[in-house]
Design an enzyme around this catalytic site. Structure first.
Site, PDB file in Angstrom:
ATOM      1  N   ASN A  88       0.857  -1.180   0.000  1.00  9.26           N
ATOM      2  CA  ASN A  88       0.000   0.000   0.000  1.00  9.26           C
ATOM      3  C   ASN A  88       0.896   1.234   0.000  1.00  9.26           C
ATOM      4  O   ASN A  88       1.881   1.287   0.741  1.00  9.26           O
ATOM      5  CB  ASN A  88      -0.899  -0.010   1.236  1.00  9.26           C
ATOM      6  CG  ASN A  88      -1.852  -1.193   1.245  1.00  9.26           C
ATOM      7  OD1 ASN A  88      -2.341  -1.601   0.196  1.00  9.26           O
ATOM      8  ND2 ASN A  88      -2.096  -1.764   2.418  1.00  9.26           N
ATOM      9  N   HIS A 101       6.562  -1.962   3.505  1.00 11.00           N
ATOM     10  CA  HIS A 101       6.346  -3.352   3.890  1.00 11.00           C
ATOM     11  C   HIS A 101       5.550  -4.044   2.794  1.00 11.00           C
ATOM     12  O   HIS A 101       4.648  -3.464   2.191  1.00 11.00           O
ATOM     13  CB  HIS A 101       5.610  -3.448   5.232  1.00 11.00           C
ATOM     14  CG  HIS A 101       4.437  -2.530   5.353  1.00 11.00           C
ATOM     15  ND1 HIS A 101       4.555  -1.181   5.634  1.00 11.00           N
ATOM     16  CD2 HIS A 101       3.107  -2.753   5.200  1.00 11.00           C
ATOM     17  CE1 HIS A 101       3.375  -0.629   5.664  1.00 11.00           C
ATOM     18  NE2 HIS A 101       2.456  -1.558   5.394  1.00 11.00           N
ATOM     19  N   HIS A 103       3.012  -6.993   2.129  1.00 12.53           N
ATOM     20  CA  HIS A 103       2.067  -7.904   2.783  1.00 12.53           C
ATOM     21  C   HIS A 103       2.073  -9.225   2.027  1.00 12.53           C
ATOM     22  O   HIS A 103       1.899  -9.245   0.795  1.00 12.53           O
ATOM     23  CB  HIS A 103       0.638  -7.360   2.714  1.00 12.53           C
ATOM     24  CG  HIS A 103       0.372  -6.102   3.479  1.00 12.53           C
ATOM     25  ND1 HIS A 103      -0.256  -6.101   4.713  1.00 12.53           N
ATOM     26  CD2 HIS A 103       0.609  -4.805   3.190  1.00 12.53           C
ATOM     27  CE1 HIS A 103      -0.389  -4.842   5.140  1.00 12.53           C
ATOM     28  NE2 HIS A 103       0.127  -4.038   4.226  1.00 12.53           N
TER      29      HIS A 103
END
Ligand code: AMP
Length: 115
Positions: A88, A101, A103
């Site tokens: 995101n 990050h 996911h």
């Protein structure tokens, strides 16, 4: 671009606990505290880059390594029928922690399009 320290820096520095599933000199992978799927793991770089739109060309090998680690963790988690990798970016991308990050989501059928 380097960012202000986030909760993920504190996880890297072992200042707060996390369920760590993989670590090497470049990345850390740990279980998401609010899992959105039976398997929900975050792969983060130890170098704090605040959001993916701020990555530099020199970060490309690190990003590739994060994807490689995600595939290895997925295999270890027996996600043999598939999984989803998501990053995101920014407010409209739904980013809440400004330390990039990846996911890794799996263990159930994913829907498309995402919300
Ligand atoms: P995003 O919304 O893409 O920025 O994702 C941030 C993710 O970090 C969310 O899925 C959160 O549940 C997760 N998260 C936040 N704090 C922690 C924490 N202390 N340990 C593990 N996961 C966390």
């Amino acid at each position: 671009m380097n960012s202000e320290p986030t909760i993920f820096s504190r996880i890297i520095n072992r200042e707060i606990p996390a369920d760590i599933v993989f670590e090497d000199d470049k990345v850390l992978a740990f279980r998401d505290i609010h899992p959105a799927a039976p398997v929900h793991i975050l792969i983060i770089p130890k170098e704090p880059i605040d959001q993916i739109s701020h990555m530099k060309a020199e970060n490309a090998p690190l990003l590739g390594h994060m994807v490689w680690v995600a595939t290895q963790v997925a295999e270890k988690e027996s996600l043999n029928n598939g999984y989803r990798l998501v990053m995101n970016n920014g407010n409209e991308g739904g980013q809440s922690v400004y330390h990039i990050h990846l996911h890794l989501l799996g263990g159930r059928q994913m829907a498309w399009p995402p919300g």
